[in-house]
Design an enzyme around this catalytic site. Structure first.
Site, short mmCIF file in Angstrom:
data_model
loop_
_atom_site.label_atom_id
_atom_site.label_comp_id
_atom_site.label_asym_id
_atom_site.label_seq_id
_atom_site.Cartn_x
_atom_site.Cartn_y
_atom_site.Cartn_z
N ASN A 124 16.32 27.39 -6.12
CA ASN A 124 17.26 26.52 -6.82
C ASN A 124 18.58 27.22 -7.14
O ASN A 124 19.43 26.65 -7.78
CB ASN A 124 16.66 26.04 -8.14
N THR A 177 4.36 28.15 -6.22
CA THR A 177 4.89 27.56 -7.44
C THR A 177 4.54 28.42 -8.65
O THR A 177 5.31 28.55 -9.58
CB THR A 177 4.30 26.15 -7.66
N VAL A 222 18.07 16.56 2.45
CA VAL A 222 19.43 16.85 2.01
C VAL A 222 20.34 17.01 3.23
O VAL A 222 20.02 17.74 4.17
CB VAL A 222 19.49 18.15 1.16
N ASP A 252 19.39 21.15 -9.14
CA ASP A 252 18.26 20.38 -9.65
C ASP A 252 18.07 20.47 -11.15
O ASP A 252 16.98 20.23 -11.65
CB ASP A 252 16.95 20.80 -8.96
N ASP A 294 11.75 24.43 -13.65
CA ASP A 294 11.36 24.84 -12.30
C ASP A 294 12.42 25.78 -11.73
O ASP A 294 12.85 25.61 -10.60
CB ASP A 294 11.18 23.60 -11.42
N CYS A 326 14.72 19.81 3.79
CA CYS A 326 13.80 18.69 3.93
C CYS A 326 12.60 18.90 3.02
O CYS A 326 12.06 20.00 2.95
CB CYS A 326 13.37 18.65 5.39
N GLY A 327 12.25 17.88 2.26
CA GLY A 327 11.07 17.98 1.41
C GLY A 327 10.16 16.80 1.64
O GLY A 327 10.40 16.00 2.54
N ALA A 328 9.13 16.67 0.81
CA ALA A 328 8.17 15.59 1.00
C ALA A 328 8.79 14.23 0.69
O ALA A 328 8.50 13.23 1.34
CB ALA A 328 6.97 15.82 0.10
N LYS A 379 13.77 28.84 -9.94
CA LYS A 379 13.28 29.80 -8.94
C LYS A 379 14.42 30.08 -7.98
O LYS A 379 15.40 29.32 -7.94
CB LYS A 379 12.08 29.20 -8.21
#
Lengths: 208, 464
Positions: free
Chosen positions: B140, B173, B27, B153, B135, B21-23, B137
């Site tokens: 991902n 980040t 998923v 992603d 991005d 779950c993101g902003a 990391k």
């Protein structure tokens, strides 16, 4: 709960479902092609129609300068012969380029494409004109004798009854022997056009 | 969005449990009702995306992502949309996050290498196509049920910038960000990804982060200075590779091409691209082969060309209509191909009056000079120039146009964006091959008339 798909076709008067049934495209793909159509049709004049200049710009990105081949393709797409492409014409013509489209349709399209003067036959002068155009486009130069020889060779091969013209039957036979001539009549991306141009058309409502 | 097992998306996918779950996005796992295939569906809230002006980003990136096909990259199968939501139907990685495994303890160098090789394979593949992650990391990096690495992603950089940037703590980040990004200077996507790969490799092998500070100021300083320490159990080869990956100067930082030749990466020469579990499909000529297949369908019964070719001559001939078909005005694929930057789409063409084997021999000389290998294709008149690991660089295709004249088509299928080799074609190959170019203006024609009994007035600039 569960699913309900309802149609709200206020945004467009095109019946996507019947366009899908008339062409090689699925309903999803027609919607995706619509996204592409909208993009091309507004690139110069935002009137919801594709003008020749817009078609040139989309294909050549050359600010809409005349081009023998692009203009021929446009004229063939323009089924209603009114100088602009509406969405129906665009979908139907593009359908010929679908990987699943029958080869016969593609053969007929190329025949009409190369029959510059609409005489029902491909003639020497037409082939020469096109060879000259492609050489110019590629910044290549050849002496006239060589160009004549190239045209001559093509006719020796394609013009089986040796009457100086290539008719549709001869063309079919010739393409049968040279299938690479249909290579650019298939756009592989049309198979996954709904991923390339995902449709954001709001005619699907989902309840989850 | 309600929970439940029986939700059907577009009559096609049965939504299962929430995976993340993101902003902006959630998923879910889901099952294709028809095929039974398990997928992951990422659901975006359309309203929030529009509010953040991200719609055009999303559309552009779907295009890119939809074309990426690599064993170590999560596939995007389909994109669906309704009034309020956008659904990304993607490959499901059943093995979960790689990060979860690392937190249980650092990996051996052997295992770190295995994952790092797969990561570089995926990253190299995308860079070759001009797609950067920006991005990268551990979050991902996912695993499938066989434990194979899957990068998620890819091609969604702009979307992630917004989504994850607003979600995570700044320090979180920062950890994987390259120094040039921190300095807010214009940065190259390729080198930024290489840096992140370095941080990831460090985490895999060390079990903890190379840069980890309580506040963002000191974090920024450490990253900008490249101030990290390698634990003493790391092999010297690995320490050396890390120092090349975590080079604060993007200009001197190791490139993907160089990583592939690194001794640690290659395991002292044991690897050499022969490892059964791992291959380098960077440079797969995917568009070419797929279009060939599609086009092959129409003529699968006849196959007239190949048989004719072998009987008549070594070279395949090209008739007037083949030449005409070169026209970019007839390349309608461009309608759909606008977002992909492909500088060498049309290649370079020139005429030559030299025999085919002379041209191929000359191409071989050029290849030797550039330290490339010449690979003959099944067709006699096509040669590929390949790099040291079999990576495709360019294709030279020779076709007979008249008895005396061939057309040579030099094509680089994709721009190689990760190193200087994108100039190989323009700066090296073409100028060298141009010695073969036929030019009917450059020599007096009367001289040639006596040489050829034919009506042709061809002059060729011979090399020797």
């Amino acid at each position: 709960m569960g699913c309900s798909i309802s149609k709200k076709s206020k945004a467009n008067y095109w019946d996507f479902a019947s366009l899908a049934s008339e062409t090689m495209f699925s309903l999803d793909e027609v919607e995706a092609v619509y996204v592409l159509y909208k993009k091309v049709s507004c690139c110069i004049v935002d009137d919801g129609l594709i003008h020749k200049e817009e078609f040139r710009q989309a294909l050549l990105r050359n600010k809409g300068k005349p081009d023998l081949f692009v203009d021929r393709v446009f004229d063939l797409f323009d089924l209603k012969r009114n100088g602009v492409l509406d969405f129906g014409e665009f979908v139907q013509s593009l359908s010929i380029f679908h990987p699943k489209s029958p080869a016969a349709d593609k053969i007929l399209f190329t025949f009409n494409l190369y029959d510059l003067q609409h005489t029902g036959c491909i003639e020497r002068e037409e082939v020469k004109e096109m060879v000259l155009a492609i050489l110019k486009e590629s910044d290549l130069e050849l002496p006239d004798e060589v160009i004549e020889e190239i045209v001559e060779n093509a006719f020796n091969e394609a013009d089986s009854n040796q009457d100086g013209k290539i008719d549709l039957e001869e063309w079919k036979e010739f393409v049968g022997k040279n299938p690479s001539l249909l290579k650019n009549m298939t756009i592989p991306y049309l198979m996954d056009v709904s991923t390339v141009f995902p449709s954001f058309v709001e005619n699907k409502i989902m309840l989850i | 969005m309600d929970k439940g097992e029986k939700n059907i998306v577009f009559g096609k996918y049965a939504a299962g449990r929430l995976l993340g779950c993101g902003a902006f996005a959630k998923v879910y796992s889901a099952k294709n009702v028809d095929s039974g295939q398990m997928v992951a569906i990422k659901v975006f809230n359309k309203k929030r995306i529009i509010q953040n002006n991200m719609m055009s980003n999303i559309k552009g990136e779907i295009t890119t992502m939809g074309r990426l096909q690599h064993p170590n990259i999560i596939r995007l199968y389909e994109v669906l949309a309704c009034k309020r939501k956008i659904y990304f139907v993607m490959e499901l990685a059943k093995g979960g996050e790689l990060y979860a495994k690392v937190t249980k303890g650092r990996f051996s160098e052997e295992l770190s290498r295995k994952y790092f090789q797969q990561l570089i394979s995926a990253v190299g593949y995308c860079h070759f196509r001009g797609v950067y992650h920006r991005d990268l990391k551990p979050g991902n990096l996912l695993l499938d049920k066989y434990g194979k690495l899957k990068v998620s992603d890819f091609g969604l950089a702009a979307v992630n910038d917004h989504i994850d940037g607003s979600l995570q703590t700044i320090c979180g980040t920062l950890t994987f960000m390259a120094p040039e990004m921190l300095k807010k200077r214009p940065y190259g996507g390729a080198m930024v990804d290489v840096w992140s790969c370095g941080v990831i490799l460090y985490v895999l092998a060390a079990g903890y982060l190379p840069f980890n500070e309580p506040n963002s100021t000191s974090m920024c300083r450490k990253i900008s200075q490249g101030d990290y320490r390698c634990p003493n159990w790391m092999s010297s080869d690995l320490v050396r590779l890390l120092s090349r990956l975590l080079d604060t100067n993007p200009k001197t930082r190791i490139t993907i091409d160089e990583i592939i030749h690194d001794p640690w990466f290659n395991n002292g020469g044991l690897f050499k691209g022969k490892s059964p579990e791992f291959e380098f499909p960077f440079y797969h000529d995917d568009t070419g082969s797929s279009s060939d297949d599609l086009y092959g369908n129409f003529f699968s019964v006849k196959q007239p060309c190949s048989s004719v070719k072998k009987n008549t001559s070594i070279t395949s001939s090209m008739n007037a209509f083949d030449l005409i078909a070169f026209s970019s005005g007839l390349g309608l694929s461009r309608l759909l191909n606008q977002t992909t930057y492909n500088p060498f789409e049309d290649g370079e063409k020139f005429f030559s009056s030299l025999p085919v084997d002379v041209i191929i021999a000359k191409t071989g000389e050029v290849a030797d000079e550039l330290k490339l290998k010449l690979r003959r294709r099944k067709e006699d008149c096509v040669v590929d120039l390949v790099g040291p690991i079999g990576n495709f660089i360019a294709r030279v295709e020779i076709n007979q146009v008249t008895k005396q004249l061939v057309i040579v088509d030099v094509k680089m299928k994709r721009g190689d964006f990760m190193s200087n080799s994108n100039n190989i074609l323009r700066d090296k190959l073409i100028p060298k091959l141009s010695q073969l170019i036929y030019s009917f203006e450059s020599q007096p024609t009367n001289q040639m008339d006596t040489i050829h009994d034919h009506q042709l007035t061809i002059a060729a600039i011979y090399v020797d």
